[in-house]
Scaffold this motif. Structure first.
Motif, PDB file in Angstrom:
ATOM      1  N   MET A   1       0.849  -1.182   0.000  1.00 28.48           N
ATOM      2  CA  MET A   1       0.000   0.000   0.000  1.00 28.48           C
ATOM      3  C   MET A   1       0.878   1.223   0.000  1.00 28.48           C
ATOM      4  N   GLY A   2       0.436   2.134  -0.747  1.00 21.09           N
ATOM      5  CA  GLY A   2       1.266   3.309  -0.932  1.00 21.09           C
ATOM      6  C   GLY A   2       1.074   4.354   0.157  1.00 21.09           C
ATOM      7  N   GLN A   3      -0.048   4.208   0.910  1.00 18.65           N
ATOM      8  CA  GLN A   3      -0.250   5.304   1.844  1.00 18.65           C
ATOM      9  C   GLN A   3       0.777   5.234   2.965  1.00 18.65           C
ATOM     10  N   SER A   4       0.995   6.433   3.445  1.00 22.69           N
ATOM     11  CA  SER A   4       2.018   6.479   4.503  1.00 22.69           C
ATOM     12  C   SER A   4       1.458   5.991   5.824  1.00 22.69           C
ATOM     13  N   GLN A   5       2.304   5.348   6.517  1.00 24.71           N
ATOM     14  CA  GLN A   5       1.941   4.938   7.892  1.00 24.71           C
ATOM     15  C   GLN A   5       2.696   5.853   8.864  1.00 24.71           C
ATOM     16  N   PRO A   6       2.099   6.124   9.989  1.00 17.09           N
ATOM     17  CA  PRO A   6       2.871   6.912  10.961  1.00 17.09           C
ATOM     18  C   PRO A   6       4.178   6.173  11.317  1.00 17.09           C
ATOM     19  N   ILE A   7       5.230   6.953  11.386  1.00 20.26           N
ATOM     20  CA  ILE A   7       6.502   6.325  11.754  1.00 20.26           C
ATOM     21  C   ILE A   7       6.345   5.709  13.136  1.00 20.26           C
ATOM     22  N   GLU A   8       6.814   4.505  13.253  1.00 18.56           N
ATOM     23  CA  GLU A   8       6.673   3.834  14.547  1.00 18.56           C
ATOM     24  C   GLU A   8       7.446   4.620  15.597  1.00 18.56           C
ATOM     25  N   ARG A   9       6.724   4.914  16.604  1.00 20.31           N
ATOM     26  CA  ARG A   9       7.376   5.678  17.675  1.00 20.31           C
ATOM     27  C   ARG A   9       8.390   4.799  18.401  1.00 20.31           C
ATOM     28  N   LEU A  10       9.639   5.346  18.592  1.00 17.56           N
ATOM     29  CA  LEU A  10      10.664   4.564  19.292  1.00 17.56           C
ATOM     30  C   LEU A  10      10.377   4.531  20.787  1.00 17.56           C
ATOM     31  N   PRO A  11      10.461   3.345  21.381  1.00 14.15           N
ATOM     32  CA  PRO A  11      10.218   3.281  22.830  1.00 14.15           C
ATOM     33  C   PRO A  11      11.424   3.807  23.630  1.00 14.15           C
ATOM     34  N   VAL A  12      11.160   4.641  24.597  1.00 18.57           N
ATOM     35  CA  VAL A  12      12.187   5.159  25.519  1.00 18.57           C
ATOM     36  C   VAL A  12      11.814   4.717  26.928  1.00 18.57           C
ATOM     37  N   LEU A  13      12.742   3.995  27.576  1.00 17.96           N
ATOM     38  CA  LEU A  13      12.465   3.530  28.947  1.00 17.96           C
ATOM     39  C   LEU A  13      12.828   4.637  29.933  1.00 17.96           C
ATOM     40  N   VAL A  14      11.871   5.059  30.725  1.00 19.08           N
ATOM     41  CA  VAL A  14      12.071   6.100  31.742  1.00 19.08           C
ATOM     42  C   VAL A  14      12.130   5.425  33.115  1.00 19.08           C
ATOM     43  N   ILE A  15      13.295   5.522  33.762  1.00 21.65           N
ATOM     44  CA  ILE A  15      13.438   4.911  35.104  1.00 21.65           C
ATOM     45  C   ILE A  15      13.459   6.056  36.109  1.00 21.65           C
ATOM     46  N   GLU A  16      12.361   6.251  36.804  1.00 25.79           N
ATOM     47  CA  GLU A  16      12.200   7.386  37.728  1.00 25.79           C
ATOM     48  C   GLU A  16      11.197   6.999  38.795  1.00 25.79           C
ATOM     49  N   ASP A  17      11.585   7.069  40.054  1.00 23.27           N
ATOM     50  CA  ASP A  17      10.668   6.647  41.121  1.00 23.27           C
ATOM     51  C   ASP A  17       9.850   7.816  41.659  1.00 23.27           C
ATOM     52  N   GLU A  18      10.246   9.035  41.360  1.00 27.65           N
ATOM     53  CA  GLU A  18       9.501  10.200  41.853  1.00 27.65           C
ATOM     54  C   GLU A  18       8.307  10.441  40.913  1.00 27.65           C
ATOM     55  N   PRO A  19       7.073  10.282  41.394  1.00 23.17           N
ATOM     56  CA  PRO A  19       5.891  10.307  40.514  1.00 23.17           C
ATOM     57  C   PRO A  19       5.769  11.584  39.691  1.00 23.17           C
ATOM     58  N   VAL A  20       5.997  12.752  40.330  1.00 25.65           N
ATOM     59  CA  VAL A  20       5.819  14.006  39.602  1.00 25.65           C
ATOM     60  C   VAL A  20       6.834  14.117  38.476  1.00 25.65           C
ATOM     61  N   LEU A  21       8.112  13.768  38.843  1.00 29.26           N
ATOM     62  CA  LEU A  21       9.167  13.833  37.834  1.00 29.26           C
ATOM     63  C   LEU A  21       8.926  12.803  36.733  1.00 29.26           C
ATOM     64  N   ARG A  22       8.413  11.607  37.147  1.00 28.33           N
ATOM     65  CA  ARG A  22       8.160  10.569  36.155  1.00 28.33           C
ATOM     66  C   ARG A  22       7.077  11.033  35.170  1.00 28.33           C
ATOM     67  N   GLY A  23       6.019  11.626  35.732  1.00 29.53           N
ATOM     68  CA  GLY A  23       4.933  12.139  34.892  1.00 29.53           C
ATOM     69  C   GLY A  23       5.448  13.173  33.911  1.00 29.53           C
ATOM     70  N   GLU A  24       6.292  14.070  34.402  1.00 26.79           N
ATOM     71  CA  GLU A  24       6.847  15.131  33.582  1.00 26.79           C
ATOM     72  C   GLU A  24       7.688  14.574  32.436  1.00 26.79           C
ATOM     73  N   ILE A  25       8.575  13.597  32.792  1.00 25.15           N
ATOM     74  CA  ILE A  25       9.479  13.083  31.763  1.00 25.15           C
ATOM     75  C   ILE A  25       8.718  12.220  30.748  1.00 25.15           C
ATOM     76  N   LEU A  26       7.671  11.501  31.229  1.00 25.38           N
ATOM     77  CA  LEU A  26       6.844  10.718  30.299  1.00 25.38           C
ATOM     78  C   LEU A  26       6.179  11.651  29.286  1.00 25.38           C
TER      79      LEU A  26
END
Lengths: 597, 127
Positions: free
Chosen positions: B1-26
């Protein structure tokens, strides 16, 4: 037949007043016989001429007059003493008995001349008619007695001289003199010489005068011991002085014995030793004081020889060093007890001390039992009289607690800085999450960058316990994220206080942000010069942009602009010049405010 | 199919135990066009890395694992999964204090969002 008996029998008596021997009355014969037979020196004077007869023992009295004296009238025999003896002879012839004593005679009885003394006793001899017809002189030698008396007299004289000397000696001494009854119950007399009161008349209450009640038992005990053993009494004791104050005396008394060997009195002298005693007491007190100071100090106080070997350690010092017996470490080189840099520092300090200088350092060292500790050590010279270092004093204070507290504080400071930065991160995250949807990207970024600048300035402060930061560090940190190669940072080393650190960090952040947006850093060739100078009382800082577009004064003053105008200490002192080369900012502030904590 | 597909988003693992900071970085990771994967602990992160072979970027807060030195975990990740790019942040440390794993980048807290985004984009060009 003895010599005189023969001479007497052979003598021609007929030519004398006595007449021929055969005509002598019985009384004369008997008297002469007794005389001649006696071993005592005797002579007889008989008849009207006082005809002289004598025996062998008497002959030495006559010397060269013997034997011619026999049968001569006494007056002829003794012309030289006749005047002395004639009255006695007359009295004897009147019937009296006359004696005289100790007549001196020089005699040669044993081959040499000697002085002799004699007693004479003239006794009348009566003839048959009852009248005194003659005189019998019986002598006895008193030489021995006379010599004994002479010796005694000489001894007495000698004694008087000696006593005189003694009296002079006693007079010359300042000691008090006293005499006591044999049992010491009574003081006969005491001459106090101004030291203690006099006792002129015998007193049994002398202890009241001279002794304090609490001392009596001890003094009495010593007296009793001396009296019982009849040996000299000797004691140093307290005494009530003439002025009533407490004094000390060294008292010594000897027993004086009578002829029967019994003690008749005690004679003593009491020396004033108050001054010596006070000096000794002061010295003892001073020594005890010094010893107690040393013992109670928790510092480890050591005395070292010039090579640094241990010669003394205070009691308290042995405790903190956990040493139970000083002999375990005596003579050991002290620096070897230290660890790490301490060994070299100690040898350096010893060298300083040998040159008369003190040194101080901090070092770790284990106690003798192996407990690790930190010590603050002072090493100083102990100078001799000649001003040269004789020994070395080393005082170590256990600062382990302080050192641990310091380490703990450093940990806490690090923890605090971490928490501040973490909290700022959270604040930043909350702000973004809260306002991100309604605020434009630029504002959010400006906010985030300012928070980051604030956090970075805290970093610099923790290194110095929140008290100060190096201006150079602050400047380089503030511009680091803008490309360090674009900046020329220069200025003398200076510590600035926390307030100045925060305001300067934010100010430089705003200046750099603006430079990137509108100023020198907005073009590739633009540069920023940041330099400061420090005077006696104020410091100046210059931010100068070059190579960029001409600077234009902003029409609107935002938060960033206000931060810049707050200056070095948050209260102004800023001059901005908008030149064609770029912005120039000059800020100055009093040095003490820049540096105050 | 010729239509474009969204580029697969690369997964980034975020290791953060502080909830607010984790939310921000996510949020940051997602906004930057990546697919955030969250881990609340080191153990969690290791498990995810073992299961998901597609993770190529790890964002890790070194202050987090109090019982183990965070930098050692980072080194472990580098050793076990050499291709994974590592972005580190910390409040307690500065870059000069730690031995950085090869190719890892360090951003002190509080992070500046644009720097992290730039770092992640730069890293994707290596992949």
């Amino acid at each position: 037949m003895s010599g005189m008996e023969r001479l007497t029998r052979q003598h021609d008596w007929s030519s004398t007043a006595l007449g021929a021997y055969g005509t002598w009355p019985q009384s004369l014969r008997t008297t002469v016989e007794i005389m001649l037979a006696s071993g005592h020196a005797m002579c007889v004077m008989w008849g009207p001429d006082l005809t002289f007869l004598y025996n062998d023992a008497y002959a030495p009295f006559l010397g060269t007059r013997h034997p011619a004296a026999l049968g001569k009238p006494a007056k002829v025999v003794w012309p030289d003493v006749w005047n002395d003896i004639e009255p006695l002879i007359e009295r004897t012839f009147r019937g009296e008995n006359c004696t005289f004593h100790e007549l001196p005679m020089t005699m040669t009885r044993h081959g040499f001349e000697e002085e002799t003394w004699w007693d004479f006793s003239y006794s009348p001899v009566r003839e048959e008619s009852g009248d005194v017809a003659g005189l019998l002189n019986v002598t006895s030698e008193s030489t021995a007695r006379v010599l004994a008396l002479r010796q005694r007299d000489a001894a007495v004289k000698e004694l008087r001289t000696s006593e005189g000397r003694l009296a002079a000696l006693v007079e010359a001494s300042s000691d008090s003199l006293y005499s006591m009854s044999p049992d010491w119950r009574e003081m006969k007399q005491l001459d106090g010489r101004g030291f203690i009161a006099n006792t002129d008349a015998p007193s049994v209450r002398w202890m009241d005068t001279y002794l304090f009640p609490e001392d009596r038992a001890e003094v009495s005990h010593s007296i009793d011991a001396a009296v019982t053993a009849a040996v000299p009494f000797e004691l140093e004791h307290r005494v009530r002085r003439a002025d009533g104050t407490v004094g000390w005396t060294f008292s010594r008394a000897v027993p004086v014995q009578g002829t029967d060997g019994r003690i008749v009195e005690w004679f003593g002298m009491a020396a004033d030793v108050t001054a010596r005693h006070q000096a000794e007491a002061a010295l003892r007190e001073s020594e005890a004081f010094m010893a107690s100071v040393l013992a109670s100090s928790t510092d480890c106080i050591k005395v070292l020889d010039l090579d640094g070997n241990l010669t003394f350690m205070s009691e308290g010092g042995m405790d903190v060093m956990e040493i139970s017996d000083f002999n375990d470490v005596k003579g050991c080189p002290w620096p070897d007890f230290l660890k790490g840099d301490g060994v070299a520092l100690a040898y350096g300090a010893l060298e300083e001390a040998r040159h008369g200088r003190s040194a101080h350092f901090v070092t770790p060292a284990d106690t003798f039992a192996g407990t690790p500790r930190y010590w603050s050590v002072s090493v100083s010279p102990i100078l001799g009289a000649d001003g040269r270092t004789e020994r070395i004093l080393s005082v170590s204070r256990d600062i382990t607690e302080l050192e641990h507290a310091r380490e703990k504080q450093q940990l806490l400071n690090g923890e605090l800085a971490h928490r501040i930065k973490n909290t700022l991160s959270v604040v930043q995250a909350i702000a973004h999450q809260t306002l991100g949807q309604v605020t434009d990207e630029c504002a959010m970024k400006a906010f985030g960058d300012r928070i980051a600048a604030l956090a970075a300035s805290h970093n610099l402060l923790t290194g110095q316990d929140w008290s100060s930061a190096q201006l150079d560090d602050v400047a380089r940190s503030a511009v680091s994220t803008f490309g360090a190669d674009r900046f020329m940072v220069s200025g003398p080393s200076i510590g600035i206080g926390p307030r100045a650190t925060l305001s300067l960090s934010l100010m430089l952040h705003e200046l750099a942000t603006n430079a990137v947006k509108y100023g020198a850093l907005s073009v590739p060739e633009g540069k920023v010069t940041l330099r400061w100078t420090v005077g006696d009382e104020k410091m100046d800082l210059v931010w100068q942009e070059q190579g960029g577009p001409p600077a234009v004064e902003p029409t609107r003053r935002g938060f960033g602009s206000r931060i810049i105008r707050m200056g070095l200490i948050g209260s102004g002192g800023v001059n901005l010049t908008y030149g064609t080369e770029g912005l120039t900012m000059e800020a100055s502030a009093p040095l003490h405010q820049v540096q105050e904590a | 199919m010729g239509q474009s597909q969204p580029i697969e988003r690369l997964p980034v693992l975020v290791i953060e135990d502080e909830p607010v900071l984790r939310g921000e970085i996510l949020d940051l990771v997602e906004h930057a066009g990546f697919s955030p994967v969250e881990a609340t602990s080191v153990a969690d992160a290791i498990r995810i890395l073992e299961e998901r072979m597609d993770i190529r970027i790890v964002y890790m807060d070194l202050d987090m694992p109090r019982s183990i030195k965070g930098i050692e975990i980072a080194a472990t990740i580098r050793d076990r999964w050499p291709p994974i790019e590592i972005i580190l942040t910390a409040a307690f440390f500065e870059e000069a204090d730690i031995t950085m794993p090869a190719r890892a980048e360090f951003y002190p807290k509080p992070i500046q969002r644009d720097q992290i985004v730039a770092a992640m984009r730069r890293m994707t060009t290596h992949l």
